[in-house]
Design an enzyme around this catalytic site. Structure first.
Site, short mmCIF file in Angstrom:
data_model
loop_
_atom_site.label_atom_id
_atom_site.label_comp_id
_atom_site.label_asym_id
_atom_site.label_seq_id
_atom_site.Cartn_x
_atom_site.Cartn_y
_atom_site.Cartn_z
CB CYS A 110 -0.87 -0.03 1.21
SG CYS A 110 -1.71 -1.30 1.41
CB ALA A 111 3.72 2.00 -2.16
CB ALA A 112 0.01 5.95 -2.84
N PRO A 113 1.72 7.72 -0.65
CG PRO A 113 2.22 9.79 0.21
CD PRO A 113 1.38 8.49 0.55
N GLY A 114 4.36 7.36 -1.18
CA GLY A 114 5.75 6.99 -1.55
C GLY A 114 6.80 6.95 -0.60
CE LYS A 116 5.03 4.07 6.55
NZ LYS A 116 4.36 5.37 6.01
CG ASP A 134 -2.16 3.17 -3.22
OD1 ASP A 134 -1.58 3.17 -2.29
OD2 ASP A 134 -3.38 3.70 -3.48
NE ARG A 139 -3.68 6.42 -1.69
CZ ARG A 139 -3.02 7.06 -0.66
NH1 ARG A 139 -3.36 8.47 -0.37
NH2 ARG A 139 -2.10 6.52 0.02
CB CYS A 232 -0.81 6.08 11.33
SG CYS A 232 -2.20 6.23 10.17
#
Length: 476
Positions: A110-114, A116, A134, A139, A232
């Protein structure tokens, strides 16, 4: 701020005597973070040129606090050169604790926005392959920009539900990061709008989604590989209970310890059905104990229960290490390239394996090794976009400019950060550069700021025609 009553009751149970201290942190200012992109510059070298005062984030080796009320790092040429990424301090933790090594095959689910993904790409150092996914196509476009800005070229950017990736990548990856969609309780202090979103879709909604994602991702991890799960949020239903669910569904997983910090709070197995004490190896970050927002992190390793011997971390692996930036492994015969492309590549001072070049609809890509067939996958980018073939000429692209180091291209225009032509270039203006080049110089030039590439330009008669990507331009 007004917090939901159900949330307050849960936090009182979690924090007990520390609850009032947690509430007090809502009166404190937020913390702004900057992470140095070690794919382009070392932390030590960046500190020598940093335009503003920085204070180290103690648990992130390349992370720093800055005064977000008085400086704007996103409006500085070094940002456009990809030398750093702006990221909330606690959000830097997951990628820092996943031990990625050069040459590995890595998935960010679940990479967006980038934030990580760009750090994972930096850890690979131009080798192996990063698959950044993503489910949201819009996104994922922002994810693509951030990865290209960071200089990551060995990539595949997909936009799929994780289950649709599984048939293409069974037991494929060495490392997987899941920064799962969650109820966002850890962001309440930073973004008050998250409270309303929590009231609409709380922990129960997200825990079902997280269970699906984590088990799908687990099937894409090779035996011996490692998976990092993060959120989070604070709710055990989205944190410890998800890890418990994964270990019950996939008993080959074990929880690993990770590099600690004095502010890290151990996980709470008492909030799970099995009360497995191993869950204490997971980590919570609370904003009243550290200068960052709320997070949960768990690092797990996938054992091979069928055939792995003790001390044999690579048993049963289907991924692969040793994939070099030069791409000298597993190549077939040399391809015949268009003359204009061959001529341009001759000006590069870095190894390009022609067997990894792919031309699709006049666009030229440099593919990572180990790329599976992509039929049936929705993707935005596979490999590094080198540029386009246009009527007997080759035009290098923005992604290539950001991937290159200054010393890897023969024609350079290196401008000082104080030179007003830097901002004019980033705005897309034509530049006069007679003070930098000889009268007969012409062709493609890589424009740099203090030695760090920004983009390409076409030189003729000591005038540089601007080729900076329009969608990336500096907006006044």
């Amino acid at each position: 701020m007004k917090l939901p009553e159900a949330f307050e009751e849960k936090m009182r149970l979690l924090l007990q005597e520390e609850y009032e201290e947690y509430l007090q942190c809502f009166e404190e200012p937020r913390h702004y973070g900057l992470r140095v992109n070690t794919n382009k510059i070392s932390t030590e070298e960046f500190l020598k040129i940093a335009p503003w005062p920085l204070r180290p984030i103690p648990w992130i080796s390349n992370g720093f606090y800055y005064d977000g009320d008085h400086v704007q790092p996103a409006k500085h040429p070094y940002y456009f050169a990809g030398l750093y990424y702006l990221q909330e301090p606690s959000a830097m933790t997951p990628a820092s604790r996943l031990p990625v090594e050069p040459g590995e095959l890595v998935l960010d689910v679940c990479a967006a926005p980038g934030g990580k993904a760009t750090e994972l790409g930096a850890k690979l150092r131009g080798t192996g392959m990063l698959v950044a996914n993503d489910i949201s196509n819009s996104r994922a476009r922002g994810l693509l920009k951030n990865l290209e800005l960071s200089g990551t070229g060995n990539l595949l950017i997909t936009s799929e539900e994780p289950g649709r990736l599984l048939p293409h990548f069974p037991k494929f990856f060495d490392k997987i990061l899941i920064d799962a969609p969650c109820s966002g309780e850890g962001m309440f202090r930073k973004e008050k709008k998250m409270v309303k979103a929590w009231e609409e879709h709380g922990p129960e909604f997200f825990s079902k989604l997280q269970r699906s994602i984590v088990t799908q991702a687990a099937s894409m991890l090779r035996p011996g590989g490692m998976l990092l799960y993060s959120t989070c949020t604070f709710d055990p239903r989205e944190n410890e209970q998800i890890i418990e669910y994964l270990m019950e569904a996939c008993p080959e997983f074990e929880i690993c310890g990770m590099e600690g910090y004095e502010g890290f709070v151990p996980g709470r197995p008492e909030f799970t059905e099995g009360k497995n004490p191993e869950l204490k190896k997971t980590v919570r970050i609370f904003p009243h104990k550290m200068q960052g927002e709320g997070h949960f992190i768990a690092l797990l390793r996938k054992r091979d229960l069928a055939c792995q011997k003790p001390g044999d971390p690579d048993a049963g692996r289907t991924g692969g290490k040793g994939i070099s930036r030069a791409g000298k492994q597993g190549t077939a015969g040399k391809k015949k390239l268009p003359e204009e492309l061959d001529a341009f590549l001759g000006g590069l001072r870095t190894d390009i394996d022609p067997c990894r070049l792919e031309i699709r609809e006049d666009r030229v890509y440099y593919m990572p090794e180990g790329m599976p067939k992509l039929r049936g996958i929705r993707f935005l980018r596979s490999g590094l976009l080198l540029g386009e073939l246009k009527k007997n000429r080759f035009e290098p692209g923005q992604a290539l400019a950001m991937y290159l180091k200054k010393e890897e291209y023969e024609n350079i225009l290196d401008l000082s950060v104080e030179d007003d032509r830097v901002i004019r270039y980033l705005k897309g203006e034509t530049l006069e550069v007679e003070d930098l080049v000889s009268a007969g110089a012409k062709g493609w030039y890589l424009v740099c700021v203090d030695g760090y590439p920004l983009g390409f330009g076409k030189l003729a008669s000591q005038v540089l025609k601007n080729k900076y990507l329009p969608g990336w331009r500096w907006m006044s």
